[in-house]
Design a protein around this motif. Structure first.
Motif, mmCIF file in Angstrom:
data_model
loop_
_atom_site.group_PDB
_atom_site.id
_atom_site.type_symbol
_atom_site.label_atom_id
_atom_site.label_comp_id
_atom_site.label_asym_id
_atom_site.label_seq_id
_atom_site.Cartn_x
_atom_site.Cartn_y
_atom_site.Cartn_z
ATOM 1 N N ILE A 289 1.007 -1.210 0.162
ATOM 2 C CA ILE A 289 -0.045 -0.272 -0.191
ATOM 3 C C ILE A 289 1.157 0.972 0.297
ATOM 4 N N PHE A 290 1.608 1.231 0.831
ATOM 5 C CA PHE A 290 2.767 2.570 1.128
ATOM 6 C C PHE A 290 3.317 2.265 0.121
ATOM 7 N N GLU A 291 4.585 1.941 -1.110
ATOM 8 C CA GLU A 291 5.401 2.218 -1.791
ATOM 9 C C GLU A 291 4.189 2.047 -2.644
ATOM 10 N N LYS A 292 3.156 2.128 -3.107
ATOM 11 C CA LYS A 292 2.204 2.564 -4.321
ATOM 12 C C LYS A 292 2.033 4.512 -3.927
ATOM 13 N N VAL A 293 1.857 4.520 -2.253
ATOM 14 C CA VAL A 293 1.726 5.857 -2.059
ATOM 15 C C VAL A 293 2.610 6.661 -2.625
ATOM 16 N N ARG A 294 3.914 5.902 -2.041
ATOM 17 C CA ARG A 294 5.138 7.073 -2.152
ATOM 18 C C ARG A 294 5.337 7.172 -3.446
ATOM 19 N N ASN A 295 5.416 6.099 -4.630
ATOM 20 C CA ASN A 295 5.620 6.351 -5.531
ATOM 21 C C ASN A 295 4.648 7.501 -6.377
ATOM 22 N N LEU A 296 3.638 7.283 -6.041
ATOM 23 C CA LEU A 296 2.357 8.293 -6.971
ATOM 24 C C LEU A 296 2.970 9.525 -6.109
ATOM 25 N N ALA A 297 2.654 10.189 -4.611
ATOM 26 C CA ALA A 297 3.185 11.116 -4.503
ATOM 27 C C ALA A 297 5.099 11.707 -5.508
ATOM 28 N N GLN A 298 5.659 10.676 -5.410
ATOM 29 C CA GLN A 298 6.736 10.774 -6.276
ATOM 30 C C GLN A 298 6.547 11.520 -6.776
ATOM 31 N N ARG A 301 4.918 15.353 -7.538
ATOM 32 C CA ARG A 301 6.191 15.695 -7.523
ATOM 33 C C ARG A 301 7.000 16.174 -8.683
ATOM 34 N N ASP A 302 6.826 15.466 -8.892
ATOM 35 C CA ASP A 302 7.678 15.413 -10.547
ATOM 36 C C ASP A 302 7.094 15.872 -11.054
ATOM 37 N N GLU A 303 5.848 15.961 -11.476
ATOM 38 C CA GLU A 303 4.988 16.521 -12.964
ATOM 39 C C GLU A 303 5.194 17.828 -12.180
ATOM 40 N N ALA A 312 7.421 21.725 -5.178
ATOM 41 C CA ALA A 312 6.808 20.045 -4.636
ATOM 42 C C ALA A 312 8.026 19.788 -3.738
ATOM 43 N N TYR A 313 8.743 19.555 -2.707
ATOM 44 C CA TYR A 313 9.311 19.414 -1.732
ATOM 45 C C TYR A 313 9.518 18.132 -1.210
ATOM 46 N N GLY A 314 10.891 17.344 -1.265
ATOM 47 C CA GLY A 314 11.035 16.084 -0.664
ATOM 48 C C GLY A 314 11.814 15.991 0.139
ATOM 49 N N ARG A 315 12.630 14.912 0.071
ATOM 50 C CA ARG A 315 13.098 14.677 1.260
ATOM 51 C C ARG A 315 14.697 15.305 0.860
ATOM 52 N N GLU A 316 14.974 16.324 0.006
ATOM 53 C CA GLU A 316 16.538 16.893 -0.640
ATOM 54 C C GLU A 316 16.460 17.671 1.279
ATOM 55 N N LEU A 317 15.125 18.081 1.467
ATOM 56 C CA LEU A 317 15.517 18.854 2.779
ATOM 57 C C LEU A 317 16.160 18.706 3.963
ATOM 58 N N ARG A 318 16.203 16.786 3.550
ATOM 59 C CA ARG A 318 16.837 16.739 5.244
ATOM 60 C C ARG A 318 18.461 16.934 5.243
ATOM 61 N N GLU A 328 7.850 11.410 2.332
ATOM 62 C CA GLU A 328 7.813 11.288 1.648
ATOM 63 C C GLU A 328 6.682 11.005 0.899
ATOM 64 N N THR A 329 5.905 10.631 1.388
ATOM 65 C CA THR A 329 4.397 10.309 0.936
ATOM 66 C C THR A 329 3.271 11.931 0.989
ATOM 67 N N LYS A 330 3.656 12.663 1.826
ATOM 68 C CA LYS A 330 3.142 13.935 1.216
ATOM 69 C C LYS A 330 3.863 14.867 0.842
ATOM 70 N N LEU A 331 2.755 15.390 -0.621
ATOM 71 C CA LEU A 331 3.291 16.295 -1.843
ATOM 72 C C LEU A 331 2.121 17.525 -1.044
ATOM 73 N N LEU A 332 3.820 18.050 -1.017
ATOM 74 C CA LEU A 332 3.819 19.574 -0.237
ATOM 75 C C LEU A 332 3.831 20.409 -1.119
ATOM 76 N N VAL A 333 3.813 22.135 -1.674
ATOM 77 C CA VAL A 333 3.502 22.701 -2.783
ATOM 78 C C VAL A 333 3.663 23.934 -2.183
ATOM 79 N N ASN A 334 5.822 24.483 -2.404
ATOM 80 C CA ASN A 334 5.438 25.772 -2.228
ATOM 81 C C ASN A 334 5.182 26.378 -3.160
ATOM 82 N N THR A 335 4.333 27.374 -3.122
ATOM 83 C CA THR A 335 3.295 28.361 -4.344
ATOM 84 C C THR A 335 3.955 30.038 -4.625
#
Ligand code: PLP
Length: 488
Positions: A289-298, A301-303, A312-318, A328-335
């Motif tokens: 389930i969560f592999e699918k969610v992660r892939n969908l969020a990624q 993000r890419d698109e 759309a930020y991700g693990r590069e913030l670490r 990574e399942t969170k699709l956050l977008v700075n507008t």
């Protein structure tokens, strides 16, 4: 660590759900509450919700156990949940994760006890602190000035708070924040446990951490003592159902007593059976389930990053500390680079494109991705964002970021809330001590909490957020034109 189970294991059972199925077969004649009597007494509601729902909207009875004192099928279902989440005990909760958070704080704190916590917590945490009369010791979170978001707590800041407040009884941590940010929970647990303090985790947004080894560490795996887990968010159970988890060092009986201070005596079997079935689903299938969610969020993000402008930020913030990990399942977008506030994009998505996102703040939106989403839904979101940029974008617009404003705490929240107060027009409240909350909801992180000084920066923030259309809540005055402050 993630916990996954074989279909042949005992996790394949769902004792509460199975007991309800058996109960339906038994065709017992109801001379007990609820008065709708399997829906017959309320045909309109039954037509709306369906007979299947009404058949299991029942009260506690011998064969179905009792949430206030579980001894049979609820107890078994809770034991399976504890095993699935790697906890010593799990408690089914029916008052939302707010009730789990409340139980956690009330277990750890007595009146006057100090509790160390970041200030960017959900209102349920501060409310619990207020209810039990504990004294909050805030660790100011780091902030990302470009994105305008709070990060996690730095290890050094937590260590300093522990050193300055050695009598504190607990440290509370967001794992993760609404924005997917995780602090270094394992190190915080070590620091707190060295001084005999409990560690409480608000995992309203972290249910999935328990079932996917590619996601950040869960609270129980990190050695935390208690965790409030929103099964109804990423876990798939019904709204308002939640789990409270505890580790080996916490008395199960005492936690139950605390839960029963505020919990209903008529726990909903719809909510509880949804917890039982969702736990089974996650234990057996969580990894897929969560592999699918992660892939969908990624993918999203890419698109979105390909559109241009948006970030759309991700693990590069670490960064190894205040962003120790990122969900990574969170699709956050700075507008902001598009020249639109997050809340403006949120409103445009809803009003012009029939797309409902989880929240929009001053600079960001969160599109909540779950197993229920499809690639074509994400594509619709991406298409809408591209069009919004083209139709409404105002690059170079002068926009405020929802930066964290460090609070000036004058007195404890309980003292302020129950203190003698006066109501003043917002601008006249400058320099006074607020006795209520002000927050944008969601995310529900107070801009002002009882006991904090009203500053010009805070007034400007409230006025700006209101003007941008943020949904604001907290004060007695629902229009947020007046504030209650301590009488001088
Ligand atoms: C961080 C956090 N904690 C606790 C809660 C409370 O959860 P509930 O709405 O299930 O009561 C929320 C709700 O969004 C939240 O975001």
């Amino acid at each position: 660590m993630s916990l996954l189970f074989d279909p042949g294991s005992r996790q394949a059972a769902a004792p509460l759900y199975e007991a309800l199925e058996e109960f339906k077969e038994a065709r017992i004649v109801p001379f007990d509450v609820p008065g709708h009597k399997r829906g017959r007494g309320n045909p309109e509601l039954t037509a709306f919700l369906g007979q299947k729902c009404m058949d299991v909207d029942v009260n506690s009875m011998k064969c179905l156990d009792n949430l206030c004192h579980p001894v049979s099928v609820i107890k078994e279902a809770e034991e399976l949940a504890a095993e699935a989440f790697g906890a010593a005990h799990a408690y089914f909760m029916v008052g939302g994760t707010t009730s789990s958070v409340q139980a956690m704080v009330l277990t750890a704190c007595k009146p006057g006890d100090e509790i160390i916590l970041p200030r960017n917590v959900h209102r349920s945490v501060l409310n619990a602190v207020m209810l039990c009369g504990a004294v909050p010791v805030y660790v100011n979170p780091e902030t990302d000035k470009d994105l305008g978001i709070c990060l996690g707590m730095c290890r050094e800041a937590v260590a300093a708070a522990i050193q300055a407040h050695p009598a504190a009884v607990a440290v509370l941590v967001n794992n993760p924040t609404y924005y997917g940010i995780c602090s270094d929970l394992r190190s915080i647990v070590q620091l707190a446990h060295q001084k005999g303090m409990l560690v409480l985790a608000d995992e309203a947004h972290g249910t999935h951490f328990y079932f996917d080894k590619n996601l950040p560490l869960s609270a129980m795996a990190a050695g935390a003592d208690m965790a409030a887990v929103s099964m109804h968010k990423s876990g798939g159970s019904l709204t308002q159902s939640s789990l409270l988890l505890s580790g080996p060092g916490v008395s199960e009986g005492y936690v139950r007593q605390i839960i029963n201070l505020t919990q209903t005596t008529s726990g909903s079997y719809l909510l509880m059976s949804s917890l039982d079935l969702s736990r089974r689903n996650l234990a057996l299938h969580g990894d897929e389930i969560f592999e699918k969610v992660r892939n969908l969020a990624q993918y999203g993000r890419d698109e979105i990053n390909n559109i241009g402008g948006y970030y759309a930020y991700g693990r590069e913030l670490r960064n190894g500390d205040s962003v120790y990990d990122f969900d990574e399942t969170k699709l956050l977008v700075n507008t902001l680079p598009v020249g639109l506030a997050g809340i403006e994009v949120y409103d445009l998505l809803r009003d012009e494109y029939d797309i409902q996102t989880e929240f929009g703040d001053l600079g960001n939106i969160l599109a909540y991705i779950s197993v229920g989403d499809r690639v074509r839904d994400v594509e619709r979101l991406v298409g809408a964002l591209a069009e919004i940029r083209r139709r409404f974008g105002r690059p170079g617009a002068n926009l405020m970021k929802s930066e964290y404003i460090e609070p000036i705490v004058v007195c404890g929240p309980q003292k302020a809330f129950y203190g003698a107060k006066v109501s003043l027009p917002l601008k006249e409240a400058l320099g006074k001590v607020c006795t209520e909350y002000v927050m944008c909801y969601p995310p529900g992180i107070p801009i002002l909490a009882p006991g904090e000084l009203v500053t010009q920066e805070i007034i400007d923030y409230i006025l700006y957020a209101k003007a941008k259309g943020c949904s604001m809540t907290g004060p007695e005055d629902l229009d947020i034109e007046r504030l209650n402050v301590l009488k001088e």
